[in-house]
Design a protein around this motif. Structure first.
Motif, PDB file in Angstrom:
ATOM      1  N   ILE A  87       0.839  -1.199   0.000  1.00 57.85           N
ATOM      2  CA  ILE A  87       0.000   0.000   0.000  1.00 57.85           C
ATOM      3  C   ILE A  87       0.877   1.254   0.000  1.00 57.85           C
ATOM      4  O   ILE A  87       0.616   2.222  -0.726  1.00 57.85           O
ATOM      5  CB  ILE A  87      -0.941  -0.014   1.231  1.00 57.85           C
ATOM      6  CG1 ILE A  87      -1.879  -1.225   1.148  1.00 57.85           C
ATOM      7  CG2 ILE A  87      -1.760   1.259   1.292  1.00 57.85           C
ATOM      8  CD1 ILE A  87      -2.797  -1.242  -0.027  1.00 57.85           C
ATOM      9  N   LEU A 157      -8.259  -2.638  -4.584  1.00 56.86           N
ATOM     10  CA  LEU A 157      -7.502  -1.426  -4.301  1.00 56.86           C
ATOM     11  C   LEU A 157      -8.235  -0.227  -4.902  1.00 56.86           C
ATOM     12  O   LEU A 157      -8.909  -0.354  -5.931  1.00 56.86           O
ATOM     13  CB  LEU A 157      -6.082  -1.507  -4.891  1.00 56.86           C
ATOM     14  CG  LEU A 157      -5.140  -2.538  -4.265  1.00 56.86           C
ATOM     15  CD1 LEU A 157      -3.882  -2.665  -5.105  1.00 56.86           C
ATOM     16  CD2 LEU A 157      -4.777  -2.138  -2.841  1.00 56.86           C
ATOM     17  N   THR A 188       0.793   4.430   7.179  1.00 53.88           N
ATOM     18  CA  THR A 188      -0.160   3.397   6.766  1.00 53.88           C
ATOM     19  C   THR A 188      -0.828   2.808   8.006  1.00 53.88           C
ATOM     20  O   THR A 188      -0.167   2.542   9.007  1.00 53.88           O
ATOM     21  CB  THR A 188       0.572   2.268   6.003  1.00 53.88           C
ATOM     22  OG1 THR A 188       1.275   2.837   4.897  1.00 53.88           O
ATOM     23  CG2 THR A 188      -0.430   1.240   5.493  1.00 53.88           C
TER      24      THR A 188
END
Length: 707
Positions: A87, A157, A188
């Motif tokens: 990510i 995503l 994150t």
């Protein structure tokens, strides 16, 4: 009256005779009392032994559960870190930052951005490739459309603006609610949630910083990902190669005054399906949260008595708990105690039955027999020690046994020769006194590690300035193996040192010779085709980079490089006029070139490589969909062969040839993407895209194409 009579008789005897009469009257009660006393002492000894072994078993379980908890917590943390990296990599991608920054500048209106459609399409492709590679989505859009089935909307995503408006997402991905927000650009966060259809889902969100000078602290959007926790996360809770009855490894996290169980439980409760009060008396998970790393004797969620320990999972608020049913764990020692008590009772009964028969044999006869047995045992022990000495003295390694204090308990001939003394002289001396404190420090430290860890420890060390070997360096390999205590030896460490200088020198010479031969063969082929003079080197270099990008081990990385260098060896069978002819070749001529190039594996079949180089060359023409000559498909094709196929095709497309000019990098990528899943492996193409866009590969190949 009997006592009076005995006293009367004794009074008429001399003192010696009276003492003999007294002994005959009291010997049986004395023997009975001795048997009872022996029984009491035996019971106390057995209970002491059982308690001692129980404590030893508890210490062993403490070490074993600690190792399991450390191993599983590390694997869970590594898996979570991998998800965060995927990510975070998207959040740090320059193309992602550029689009979201432009949207922030124009107020979120995509229509106001030049080439917005191209950027969005590129990012959609990037998200799709990343989702399939990283496990956020398992089906491609094209495959699902051909199958005419609905796509799952729970995983995938997506890119969001700072106002939480979706811009790009993987096919059919429904935006989940963001419960925990990143607190700064580049950070994150993750969260586990129960889903009625998809089970437990892992949601991650990373803040995207603005792509403009001085705006590193400005967030212009989010990258959001959602994937199923099973099997990826929960697979990390399985300890490979270990089967223990009653062992359970689970994840928990604090939720206010409660403890929430994040993983499926052994009683059938699904993940996130149970919460318990943190104040529950004796609850293993609650105690582990208070004292991470402590060894606990408590109760689990079902009220079962367990042995447990906990480890925090770095990067999360999770706690990994490893527990084992204490009844199952200590069953052996309890059974052993019952057996020992039963044996003791039988022995006592037998002793009481035979003591009246055997006591007359006398101590001298029993002593003689014991002496004979002792002499026989001593002779056998001496023979075994002599055999051990002969066997170890014949080995080309130095062998020493050290006790826990670093004293020598055994040494073979080679170890004694290096110490410049006899093996008998070494026995009982400390290693520091034999070789010096500085020289012994390394060996003693490694031996201590082996004793503490309970497993073998290996080490490689070098001695410089040895003129007897080429290069002046002698290399030794030492193994330190813990030895449990026995009747003959206390707790110690077996140290085996082997001189591997000649082996490593020969291996380095062989590798150097093979590499020189490879370069010579490549040079011969390149001279015959000036238009493809660098093709082999470029394919080998790109194959090596892609193998590293995909996380292959060093043997496969080197295999990919060498196979790339050698895949065109078959060109030596192609007529030179075909290689250098300007203009297009006929189909028959192309078939002839392909046939000769396919001969590379056959030409190298008798050459010994460290990795599967020949097998890679033999499979390079196979297709992922199984339409190749051998019919291999998917995972049946070696990873190195799949890598080499993509690398060779890409280099060939961007490089000029006698009959055509090279393609631009983007056009070459488009052709690879078009054949992805049919001719080329999806993961290798994704690795190529990542290398070109994120590792500086595009600039390198743009320059190569221009040349």
């Amino acid at each position: 009256m009997t006592n009076d009579a005995d006293r009367s008789i004794n009074s008429s005897l001399d003192p010696a005779e009276a003492e003999a009469v007294w002994w005959r009257n009291w010997r049986l009660p004395a023997l009975a009392g001795g048997v009872l006393l022996a029984g009491a002492v035996g019971v106390a000894a057995i209970m002491g032994l059982v308690n001692s072994e129980r404590e030893r078993d508890l210490r062993a379980w403490q070490d074993q559960l600690g190792l399991v908890a450390d191993s599983r917590a590390a694997d869970v943390a590594q898996w979570v870190a991998g998800q965060k990296r995927d990510i975070a990599a998207l959040a740090g991608n320059a193309s992602v930052q550029l689009l979201l920054t432009e949207l922030a500048v124009v107020g979120g209106n995509v229509a106001d951005i030049t080439d917005a459609a191209g950027q969005v399409q590129y990012l959609r492709n990037l998200l799709t490739l990343t989702a399939e590679r990283a496990g956020f989505e398992t089906h491609s859009l094209a495959e699902d459309l051909r199958a005419n089935v609905d796509l799952p909307d729970q995983v995938g995503l997506a890119l969001l603006t700072a106002e939480m408006q979706p811009i790009v997402a993987t096919p059919n991905f429904a935006l989940p609610p963001i419960e925990v927000m990143p607190d700064s650009p580049g950070s994150t966060v993750l969260n586990l949630q129960a889903h009625p259809e998809a089970g437990v889902l892992l949601t991650l969100a990373a803040a995207v910083p603005a792509l403009q000078p001085g705006a590193d602290d400005t967030t212009v959007g989010l990258v959001v990902g959602r994937r199923t926790a099973a099997p990826g996360l929960y697979d990390q809770l399985r300890q490979p190669g270990l089967r223990i009855e009653g062992l359970e490894i689970l994840l928990v996290r604090p939720q206010g005054a409660s403890i929430e169980y994040l993983s499926p439980l052994a009683d059938g409760t699904p993940a996130l399906g149970r919460r318990l009060d943190r104040g529950t008396a004796g609850l293993a998970a609650a105690q582990a949260l208070k004292e991470p790393g402590a060894f606990l004797k408590s109760e689990d969620y079902a009220g079962t008595s367990v042995l447990a320990t906990g480890r925090p999972v770095p990067g999360t608020d999770w706690l990994l708990v490893a527990k084992v049913d204490s009844a199952a764990a200590l069953a052996d020692i309890e059974a052993r105690a019952n057996r020992l008590l039963l044996v003791l009772l039988l022995v006592l009964g037998l002793a009481a039955a035979v003591v009246l028969v055997v006591w007359r044999h006398g101590a001298s006869r029993r002593s003689a027999r014991s002496a004979q047995l002792y002499a026989a045992a001593a002779a056998e022990l001496t023979r075994q020690r002599h055999l051990l000495q002969v066997v170890t003295d014949s080995q080309p390694t130095a062998i020493v046994i050290l006790d826990a204090d670093g004293n020598v308990r055994f040494a073979n001939a080679l170890a004694a020769e290096r110490a410049a003394m006899t093996a008998e002289e070494m026995i009982g001396k400390s290693l520091g006194a034999i070789v010096g404190t500085a020289a012994a420090a390394r060996t003693l430290a490694l031996s201590e590690r082996a004793l503490e860890g309970g497993e073998a420890v290996s080490d490689v060390w070098r001695i410089e300035g040895d003129s007897s070997v080429q290069g002046g360096r002698r290399i030794y390999l030492a193994d330190h193996v813990p030895i449990p205590p026995s009747d003959d030896l206390p707790l110690g460490v077996l140290v085996v040192e082997r001189d591997v200088t000649a082996e490593l020198t020969e291996r380095a010479r062989r590798e150097s010779t093979l590499d020189a031969l490879i370069m010579t063969l490549v040079s011969v082929v390149d001279r015959r085709d000036p238009y493809a003079a660098d093709h082999s080197h470029l394919v080998g270099d790109l194959s090596q980079r892609l193998a590293r990008e995909m996380g292959l081990d060093e043997t496969d990385v080197e295999t990919a490089r060498v196979a790339g260098l050698l895949m065109n060896i078959g060109k030596i069978l192609v007529p030179e006029d075909l290689l250098t002819r300007e203009g297009a070749l006929s189909e028959a001529e192309r078939a002839k070139v392909r046939a000769c190039m396919n001969a590379s594996a056959e030409l190298l079949s008798d050459v010994s490589f460290d990795g599967p180089v020949v097998e890679t060359l033999d499979q390079v023409q196979e297709r992922i969909d199984g339409a190749g000559e051998k019919g291999l498909k998917g995972e049946q094709i070696l990873p190195t062969a799949r890598i080499l196929a993509v690398a060779n095709a890409f280099v060939a497309m961007v490089s000029a040839r006698a009959h055509r000019a090279g393609l631009p990098v983007d056009e070459a990528l488009s052709e690879l993407l078009a054949d992805m899943g049919q001719r080329y492996d999806r993961g290798v193409v994704a690795a190529l895209v990542s290398y070109l866009d994120n590792k500086g590969g595009r600039q390198h190949w743009d320059a190569t194409a221009a040349q």
